[in-house]
Design a protein around this motif. Structure first.
Motif, PDB file in Angstrom:
ATOM      1  N   LEU A   1     -66.223  46.305  39.020  1.00  0.00           N
ATOM      2  CA  LEU A   1     -65.261  45.207  39.100  1.00  0.00           C
ATOM      3  C   LEU A   1     -64.003  45.549  38.315  1.00  0.00           C
ATOM      4  O   LEU A   1     -62.880  45.258  38.744  1.00  0.00           O
ATOM      5  CB  LEU A   1     -65.890  43.920  38.567  1.00  0.00           C
ATOM      6  CG  LEU A   1     -65.029  42.662  38.598  1.00  0.00           C
ATOM      7  CD1 LEU A   1     -64.676  42.296  40.031  1.00  0.00           C
ATOM      8  CD2 LEU A   1     -65.743  41.505  37.912  1.00  0.00           C
ATOM      9  N   ILE A   2     -64.187  46.198  37.161  1.00  0.00           N
ATOM     10  CA  ILE A   2     -63.044  46.603  36.343  1.00  0.00           C
ATOM     11  C   ILE A   2     -62.213  47.650  37.079  1.00  0.00           C
ATOM     12  O   ILE A   2     -60.980  47.595  37.086  1.00  0.00           O
ATOM     13  CB  ILE A   2     -63.534  47.134  34.984  1.00  0.00           C
ATOM     14  CG1 ILE A   2     -64.271  46.027  34.226  1.00  0.00           C
ATOM     15  CG2 ILE A   2     -62.358  47.661  34.154  1.00  0.00           C
ATOM     16  CD1 ILE A   2     -64.965  46.506  32.970  1.00  0.00           C
ATOM     17  N   LEU A   3     -62.895  48.626  37.700  1.00  0.00           N
ATOM     18  CA  LEU A   3     -62.168  49.657  38.443  1.00  0.00           C
ATOM     19  C   LEU A   3     -61.393  49.048  39.603  1.00  0.00           C
ATOM     20  O   LEU A   3     -60.236  49.407  39.844  1.00  0.00           O
ATOM     21  CB  LEU A   3     -63.140  50.710  38.959  1.00  0.00           C
ATOM     22  CG  LEU A   3     -62.534  51.817  39.834  1.00  0.00           C
ATOM     23  CD1 LEU A   3     -61.446  52.579  39.084  1.00  0.00           C
ATOM     24  CD2 LEU A   3     -63.613  52.789  40.317  1.00  0.00           C
ATOM     25  N   GLY A   4     -62.006  48.113  40.322  1.00  0.00           N
ATOM     26  CA  GLY A   4     -61.320  47.489  41.446  1.00  0.00           C
ATOM     27  C   GLY A   4     -60.116  46.676  41.015  1.00  0.00           C
ATOM     28  O   GLY A   4     -59.014  46.828  41.552  1.00  0.00           O
ATOM     29  N   GLY A   5     -60.309  45.800  40.006  1.00  0.00           N
ATOM     30  CA  GLY A   5     -59.189  44.987  39.526  1.00  0.00           C
ATOM     31  C   GLY A   5     -58.131  45.801  38.824  1.00  0.00           C
ATOM     32  O   GLY A   5     -56.923  45.609  39.053  1.00  0.00           O
ATOM     33  N   GLY A   6     -58.557  46.750  37.978  1.00  0.00           N
ATOM     34  CA  GLY A   6     -57.591  47.603  37.288  1.00  0.00           C
ATOM     35  C   GLY A   6     -56.843  48.499  38.242  1.00  0.00           C
ATOM     36  O   GLY A   6     -55.635  48.731  38.084  1.00  0.00           O
ATOM     37  N   GLY A   7     -57.560  49.024  39.248  1.00  0.00           N
ATOM     38  CA  GLY A   7     -56.893  49.861  40.242  1.00  0.00           C
ATOM     39  C   GLY A   7     -55.843  49.100  41.034  1.00  0.00           C
ATOM     40  O   GLY A   7     -54.765  49.623  41.332  1.00  0.00           O
ATOM     41  N   LEU A   8     -56.142  47.847  41.376  1.00  0.00           N
ATOM     42  CA  LEU A   8     -55.161  47.020  42.080  1.00  0.00           C
ATOM     43  C   LEU A   8     -53.925  46.802  41.220  1.00  0.00           C
ATOM     44  O   LEU A   8     -52.790  46.894  41.701  1.00  0.00           O
ATOM     45  CB  LEU A   8     -55.796  45.680  42.450  1.00  0.00           C
ATOM     46  CG  LEU A   8     -54.910  44.710  43.234  1.00  0.00           C
ATOM     47  CD1 LEU A   8     -54.607  45.252  44.618  1.00  0.00           C
ATOM     48  CD2 LEU A   8     -55.576  43.338  43.349  1.00  0.00           C
ATOM     49  N   TRP A   9     -54.129  46.550  39.948  1.00  0.00           N
ATOM     50  CA  TRP A   9     -53.010  46.303  39.028  1.00  0.00           C
ATOM     51  C   TRP A   9     -52.147  47.545  38.854  1.00  0.00           C
ATOM     52  O   TRP A   9     -50.910  47.471  38.847  1.00  0.00           O
ATOM     53  CB  TRP A   9     -53.577  45.836  37.682  1.00  0.00           C
ATOM     54  CG  TRP A   9     -52.545  45.642  36.613  1.00  0.00           C
ATOM     55  CD1 TRP A   9     -51.414  44.882  36.694  1.00  0.00           C
ATOM     56  CD2 TRP A   9     -52.547  46.202  35.298  1.00  0.00           C
ATOM     57  NE1 TRP A   9     -50.713  44.928  35.517  1.00  0.00           N
ATOM     58  CE2 TRP A   9     -51.386  45.741  34.640  1.00  0.00           C
ATOM     59  CE3 TRP A   9     -53.428  47.030  34.620  1.00  0.00           C
ATOM     60  CZ2 TRP A   9     -51.078  46.105  33.332  1.00  0.00           C
ATOM     61  CZ3 TRP A   9     -53.129  47.381  33.312  1.00  0.00           C
ATOM     62  CH2 TRP A   9     -51.961  46.925  32.682  1.00  0.00           C
ATOM     63  N   VAL A  10     -52.766  48.701  38.742  1.00  0.00           N
ATOM     64  CA  VAL A  10     -52.025  49.937  38.465  1.00  0.00           C
ATOM     65  C   VAL A  10     -51.395  50.514  39.726  1.00  0.00           C
ATOM     66  O   VAL A  10     -50.219  50.896  39.724  1.00  0.00           O
ATOM     67  CB  VAL A  10     -52.965  50.981  37.815  1.00  0.00           C
ATOM     68  CG1 VAL A  10     -52.282  52.341  37.745  1.00  0.00           C
ATOM     69  CG2 VAL A  10     -53.384  50.519  36.431  1.00  0.00           C
ATOM     70  N   ALA A  11     -52.176  50.588  40.808  1.00  0.00           N
ATOM     71  CA  ALA A  11     -51.710  51.269  42.013  1.00  0.00           C
ATOM     72  C   ALA A  11     -50.910  50.366  42.938  1.00  0.00           C
ATOM     73  O   ALA A  11     -50.040  50.858  43.683  1.00  0.00           O
ATOM     74  CB  ALA A  11     -52.911  51.843  42.766  1.00  0.00           C
ATOM     75  N   PHE A  12     -51.179  49.058  42.910  1.00  0.00           N
ATOM     76  CA  PHE A  12     -50.498  48.120  43.807  1.00  0.00           C
ATOM     77  C   PHE A  12     -50.029  46.901  43.016  1.00  0.00           C
ATOM     78  O   PHE A  12     -50.506  45.780  43.229  1.00  0.00           O
ATOM     79  CB  PHE A  12     -51.430  47.699  44.944  1.00  0.00           C
ATOM     80  CG  PHE A  12     -51.953  48.839  45.764  1.00  0.00           C
ATOM     81  CD1 PHE A  12     -51.165  49.433  46.738  1.00  0.00           C
ATOM     82  CD2 PHE A  12     -53.230  49.337  45.544  1.00  0.00           C
ATOM     83  CE1 PHE A  12     -51.643  50.485  47.504  1.00  0.00           C
ATOM     84  CE2 PHE A  12     -53.722  50.392  46.285  1.00  0.00           C
ATOM     85  CZ  PHE A  12     -52.919  50.977  47.276  1.00  0.00           C
ATOM     86  N   PRO A  13     -49.096  47.086  42.092  1.00  0.00           N
ATOM     87  CA  PRO A  13     -48.688  45.974  41.218  1.00  0.00           C
ATOM     88  C   PRO A  13     -48.077  44.800  41.984  1.00  0.00           C
ATOM     89  O   PRO A  13     -48.241  43.650  41.572  1.00  0.00           O
ATOM     90  CB  PRO A  13     -47.672  46.623  40.273  1.00  0.00           C
ATOM     91  CG  PRO A  13     -47.192  47.844  40.994  1.00  0.00           C
ATOM     92  CD  PRO A  13     -48.354  48.330  41.791  1.00  0.00           C
ATOM     93  N   LYS A  14     -47.392  45.082  43.090  1.00  0.00           N
ATOM     94  CA  LYS A  14     -46.801  43.986  43.861  1.00  0.00           C
ATOM     95  C   LYS A  14     -47.885  43.131  44.514  1.00  0.00           C
ATOM     96  O   LYS A  14     -47.756  41.904  44.593  1.00  0.00           O
ATOM     97  CB  LYS A  14     -45.837  44.532  44.908  1.00  0.00           C
ATOM     98  CG  LYS A  14     -44.605  45.214  44.318  1.00  0.00           C
ATOM     99  CD  LYS A  14     -43.687  45.744  45.406  1.00  0.00           C
ATOM    100  CE  LYS A  14     -42.469  46.448  44.806  1.00  0.00           C
ATOM    101  NZ  LYS A  14     -41.593  47.022  45.855  1.00  0.00           N
TER     102      LYS A  14
END
Length: 334
Positions: free
Chosen positions: A61-74
């Motif tokens: 869950l952390i990887l999914g949410g963190g990845g969304l924040w870092v790779a797709f901030p918009k």
């Protein structure tokens, strides 16, 4: 921007999501099934089947949410305000469930309250995840690259249906997990629960599969336009065949195959959702390329994932291997 970087990150986030759904799904399912246990020793055994794994499962869950924040901030900046309430409820439920997991073993005089907290936290977290999924699939109102809807746009009958579907699916995962990890009365009760749960999950998948193309033109076009219909038709056919196989395995007394067949159903359902929405990360308006971070940021974080992901996978494989086998009454790790 290199066109392939957002696609790679989209795949990474998709893998993280499906890993979370499968791994944390079965231990949330244990909590959902908790009230159906007749005796405290049964609940002890059920909880001990996931005690070594449950907190590690939430890594995804952390990887999914963190990845969304870092790779797709918009995309993150749009999705979070659109789904803020169910996301917060989900996180609070997971925290409350984790606290209940630890306190239940030591709070002997108030164990029934922690049983209720464990079951309630699991149920609320699962339902919230389904609502989040439904809120994304039905679409988010975006203007000028920002969220332009209301705080309760996600609260629709479709999202509630998805919430119920996820609860039933996690309960099925939990029941089939218990077939692998337990025997005796716990396994017998799990098998008795698994068959009606499987039928309910298939009914929910059928309703969602019919609802989405009828309600959303973009999904109907994706699945039923030519030549897409010829290439995509095998997906629902394979899903039905896998469900029939799981039903047969449950009735014939198999232990491991029903769980892996249920995992297959989740993967096929996730594939169907990906087909319905790609390349939109924020349906129906923002694609993975429109919401992606700058290429240097994606490359920098990608190097971190390349090195750390094998470590996480290796550690999880090691833990599952060490704690393999059945959990019997009186045994456990907590």
């Amino acid at each position: 921007m290199e066109w392939y970087l957002p696609v790679i990150w989209g795949v990474i986030i998709g893998v993280a999501v499906i890993m979370y759904v499968v791994l944390d799904g079965f231990d949330l399912g244990i909590g959902i099934l908790f009230p159906f246990a007749k005796e405290e020793r049964e609940r002890d055994t059920m909880m001990n089947t996931v005690a070594p794994f449950w907190d590690g499962n939430e890594t995804w869950l952390i990887l999914g949410g963190g990845g969304l924040w870092v790779a797709f901030p918009k995309a993150y900046a749009v999705v979070m305000p659109a789904l803020y309430l169910p996301v917060i409820i989900m996180l609070l439920a997971l925290v409350f469930r984790g606290v209940a997991f630890e306190f239940r073993w030591v709070a002997m005089t108030s164990r029934r309250w922690w049983n209720a907290a464990f079951a309630g936290g699991s149920l609320v977290a699962a339902f919230s995840q389904g609502v989040i999924l439904g809120g994304l699939v039905q679409g988010i109102t975006v203007k000028n690259g920002a969220f332009a809807g209301g705080p309760l746009d996600w609260a629709t009958p479709f999202a509630a249906l998805c919430g119920i579907g996820v609860v039933l699916g996690y309960a099925l995962l939990g029941a089939t997990w218990l077939l692998i990890k337990t025997d005796g009365v716990v396994a017998e009760r799990a098998r008795a629960h698994a068959i009606p749960l499987l039928l309910a999950v298939m009914a929910m998948m059928a309703v969602v599969s019919l609802w989405t193309p009828i309600a959303f033109d973009r999904i109907a076009t994706r699945w039923f336009s030519r030549p897409n219909i010829f290439f995509l038709a095998p997906v629902p056919v394979i899903t039905v065949l896998v469900a029939l196989a799981v039903l047969h395995w449950l009735k014939s007394g198999r232990e491991m195959l029903p769980f892996f067949g249920t995992v297959g159903l989740f993967v096929l359902g996730f594939l169907g959702l990906a087909i319905s929405t790609f390349p939109y990360l924020v349906p129906p308006s923002l694609t993975v390329w429109q919401t992606a971070a700058a290429a240097p940021s994606q490359i920098f974080m990608l190097f971190g994932v390349i090195f750390l992901l094998p470590v996480v996978l290796g550690y999880m494989a090691f833990v599952y291997w060490i704690f393999r086998g059945k959990v019997r009454e009186g045994e456990g790790y907590h």
